[in-house]
Design an enzyme around this catalytic site. Sequence first.
Site, PDB file in Angstrom:
ATOM      1  CB  SER A 176      -0.956  -0.031   1.192  1.00 60.06           C
ATOM      2  OG  SER A 176      -1.927   0.990   1.101  1.00 60.06           O
ATOM      3  CG  ASP A 386      -6.170  -2.720  -4.299  1.00 63.74           C
ATOM      4  OD1 ASP A 386      -7.058  -2.160  -3.632  1.00 63.74           O
ATOM      5  OD2 ASP A 386      -5.014  -2.271  -4.420  1.00 63.74           O
ATOM      6  CG  HIS A 439      -5.059  -2.424  -0.582  1.00 66.61           C
ATOM      7  ND1 HIS A 439      -4.479  -1.783  -1.657  1.00 66.61           N
ATOM      8  CD2 HIS A 439      -4.587  -1.791   0.527  1.00 66.61           C
ATOM      9  CE1 HIS A 439      -3.700  -0.803  -1.220  1.00 66.61           C
ATOM     10  NE2 HIS A 439      -3.742  -0.783   0.093  1.00 66.61           N
TER      11      HIS A 439
END
Length: 462
Positions: A176, A386, A439
């Site tokens: 991320s 994601d 994600h």
Amino acid sequence: MLPFLLLLCVSQWLLLLSAAFNVANLPGFLHQGSLPFHLETGYVEVDEIHGVELFYYFIESERNPREDPILLWLSGGPGCSAFSAVALEIGPLKIRSERYNGSLPNLVYNPYTWTKFSNIIFLDSPIGTGFSFSNHPLGYETGDKSWSKHAVIFLRKWFADHQQFLANPLYIAGDSYAGKVVPVIVHEILNENDLKVQPKLNIQGYMIGNPSTGDVIDVNSRVPFAFGMGLISEELYQEIVENCKGEDYESPKNAPCASLIEVFNEFKSELMLGDILEPKCNLAAPNPKYIVVSTGRSILQESNKGLSGPPIPEVKCGTYAPYLMYIWANNPEVQDALNVQKGKVKEWVRCNEYLNYTKDISSSLKYHVNITTRGCRALVYSGDHDMIFPMVGTKQWIKSLQFFVTQRWRSWHVSGQVAGYTESYSNNLTFATVKGAGHTAPESKGQQCFSMFGRWISKRPL
């Protein structure tokens, strides 16, 4: 008398240098006897002026810790605790997601832990994350540059105190938002190694999952991703392309574009962006407004009076495990077991969105070019469901690096099934998708990501 005083001073200096603590047992861990892996926790001071102390979890490889690589793992946010990775993603623990009954939530062993073949340091950073703290308010002012700088200082101090690992190959990893600073950290390590800064770190490469870069492509790619997944109509997609002309979709400047993005955002708001296949649920948010209530006197009520708990999601939700993690990590017995310094962090939250954080690096793309052309290996992977940092955007910025393809797009497999797709590039860069993942890909596709990492870190094809 003088030799005695000298010995005493040296002993005290060594004590200050080594803030490591071996953890033999963890409350709530469902396992007979001591932990089946070696866990060390501790603090390393990275800013002497403000007394900034970063908390870490170090877990030795279960295979050959003296020879296996060492991975420094950073969670995203910025502001998400590394314990998320320990107990939700790649570490040897898993929060058992079951309805909270007032007792301490349970942990079980994760058979797909990446510590099967790598030592891993999970670092609570930047400052204000997890159990990390500053002794001065100004120490909490942080950003991309200071996060990267503190991570390098942390590593050099940690290795100075763990010299038995200095020869091990070192990799920097994160997912991320941490994906933005990982290449910056590698860049700084390489530069300091060139300047003969000691101890020299045996940096070999880096790995980032569903990463941010800071470029506009990170958020603009959500539109073509949504169209490709059948979430918006072709008409809306074409109108956005024609009217927005590539400007930042998060802050469009012309009225027609802004109007279209508003429509797009309405579709987006109905989805769980981290995994579009998951039901829309409450997030286990930081500093929430709700009080945890359960039948009877909960362990949170008894042990952590005055703390607010996350909004309570349904048990079926992927956000339920982070809710349980909040209860577990704020338990005094847990913090004693982890040797957390008392009174420094009032309330542990999984992700602190209220950091005094400055995004002072506009893009990390130049760092990718710099470090891969200097010999570092790189793995970039994306869960293909994601919508926060979609794989189509990741593919686009990799293409912008202008590396040539060395192995064309192909499937990779686990247990005879397609686990994702991969493509290799010059300068030792590999891109991989994880089929069906969101994600934080290892959270939902543990076996597949375990195999992916094991092959890559062992320098074998996916």
